[in-house]
Scaffold this motif. Sequence first.
Motif, PDB file in Angstrom:
ATOM      1  N   GLY A  34      -1.552   6.838   0.444  1.00 44.49           N
ATOM      2  CA  GLY A  34      -0.263   7.108  -0.175  1.00 44.49           C
ATOM      3  C   GLY A  34      -0.374   8.363  -1.014  1.00 44.49           C
ATOM      4  O   GLY A  34      -0.901   9.371  -0.560  1.00 44.49           O
ATOM      5  N   PHE A  35       0.077   8.285  -2.266  1.00 46.72           N
ATOM      6  CA  PHE A  35      -0.008   9.419  -3.179  1.00 46.72           C
ATOM      7  C   PHE A  35      -0.636   8.945  -4.480  1.00 46.72           C
ATOM      8  O   PHE A  35      -0.708   7.745  -4.756  1.00 46.72           O
ATOM      9  N   CYS A  36      -1.094   9.886  -5.279  1.00 46.06           N
ATOM     10  CA  CYS A  36      -1.733   9.560  -6.552  1.00 46.06           C
ATOM     11  C   CYS A  36      -0.677   9.040  -7.531  1.00 46.06           C
ATOM     12  O   CYS A  36       0.328   9.715  -7.767  1.00 46.06           O
ATOM     13  N   PRO A  37      -0.900   7.856  -8.094  1.00 49.45           N
ATOM     14  CA  PRO A  37       0.063   7.344  -9.078  1.00 49.45           C
ATOM     15  C   PRO A  37       0.276   8.350 -10.214  1.00 49.45           C
ATOM     16  O   PRO A  37      -0.675   8.961 -10.692  1.00 49.45           O
ATOM     17  N   HIS A  38       1.500   8.499 -10.620  1.00 46.40           N
ATOM     18  CA  HIS A  38       1.886   9.432 -11.694  1.00 46.40           C
ATOM     19  C   HIS A  38       1.647  10.884 -11.299  1.00 46.40           C
ATOM     20  O   HIS A  38       1.590  11.753 -12.158  1.00 46.40           O
ATOM     21  N   MET A  83      -2.083  11.537   5.172  1.00 43.87           N
ATOM     22  CA  MET A  83      -1.356  11.790   6.421  1.00 43.87           C
ATOM     23  C   MET A  83      -1.974  10.965   7.550  1.00 43.87           C
ATOM     24  O   MET A  83      -3.195  10.824   7.621  1.00 43.87           O
ATOM     25  N   PRO A  84      -1.137  10.438   8.447  1.00 43.42           N
ATOM     26  CA  PRO A  84      -1.632   9.546   9.493  1.00 43.42           C
ATOM     27  C   PRO A  84      -2.821  10.089  10.299  1.00 43.42           C
ATOM     28  O   PRO A  84      -3.832   9.406  10.461  1.00 43.42           O
ATOM     29  N   LYS A  85      -2.720  11.301  10.801  1.00 43.08           N
ATOM     30  CA  LYS A  85      -3.785  11.841  11.668  1.00 43.08           C
ATOM     31  C   LYS A  85      -5.117  11.935  10.919  1.00 43.08           C
ATOM     32  O   LYS A  85      -6.160  11.505  11.429  1.00 43.08           O
ATOM     33  N   GLU A 143       4.696   4.260   6.818  1.00 42.00           N
ATOM     34  CA  GLU A 143       4.876   3.398   7.980  1.00 42.00           C
ATOM     35  C   GLU A 143       4.110   3.934   9.186  1.00 42.00           C
ATOM     36  O   GLU A 143       3.423   3.173   9.880  1.00 42.00           O
ATOM     37  N   GLN A 144       4.203   5.246   9.436  1.00 42.38           N
ATOM     38  CA  GLN A 144       3.462   5.843  10.553  1.00 42.38           C
ATOM     39  C   GLN A 144       1.950   5.704  10.323  1.00 42.38           C
ATOM     40  O   GLN A 144       1.204   5.420  11.263  1.00 42.38           O
TER      41      GLN A 144
END
Length: 187
Positions: A92-96, A104-106, A136-137
Motif C-alpha cells: 500500500g502506502f506509508c501511513p501518514h 505496484m502490482p508488477k 485490488e490489482q
Amino acid sequence: MKSMVEIAHAFLEPCLHRQAVCVDATFGNGKDTAFFVECGARLVYAFDIQKELIEKRRGDFDERVVELIVDSHAHLDRYVDKPVDAIVFNFGFCPHGDETITTMPKESVEAVRKAIGRLRKKGRMALVLYPHLFGEQESDALERVLRRIDPHVATIQRVESVNTKAGPFVLLVEKKAGETGRESETI
C-alpha cells in the motif's frame, strides 16, 4: 482483537532467534524493522523506495544489524544473498505519508517470487495488504502467484475480517521445502 500487523508479527515470531536473518520489504516508518531487532535478529535488510523515510530512521538502528536500502523490494536479490528466516511486506502506502506513492502490482509480484526463493526451510513470510489506489490489482496478482505454489513447497493461509469489505488482510506463508537462494521454480 489483533490488527493484521500484530497477526503477522505473531506468525513471524517463532522464526526469530539470535542468528535470524530477516527482510522488511516495505520499511515505511520502520516498525517491522524495529520488531525484528527487538526480537533479537542478527541481520535485517530493510527496503524502501522513499529515501526520506530511510534517512529519517537511519540513526535509530545499529548499522551492523540493520542494512537500510533505498531501492525497490523487487530488487531484493541484488542485496540479500543469505537464506532468510522471516520476511514481512506491508503493501500500500506509508501511513501518514504520500498516498500516491504506493506499492505496484508488477514489482510486488516480482518481490514476492524472489522472497520465497530466499526463505529457508521453515522460514516464514507475512504479506499485509491494505486498500490503496492499486490495491485490488495487487492483491489479485499476488494471490494468483501464491495459489500456484505446490503445497509441498509452502503452506499459505489468508486471514481477514469477515465484516469489512475494504479492510486489510494478511497472507501467511511458511516454506516447507525447496531450494533456498533463488526464485522458486514452482511459481
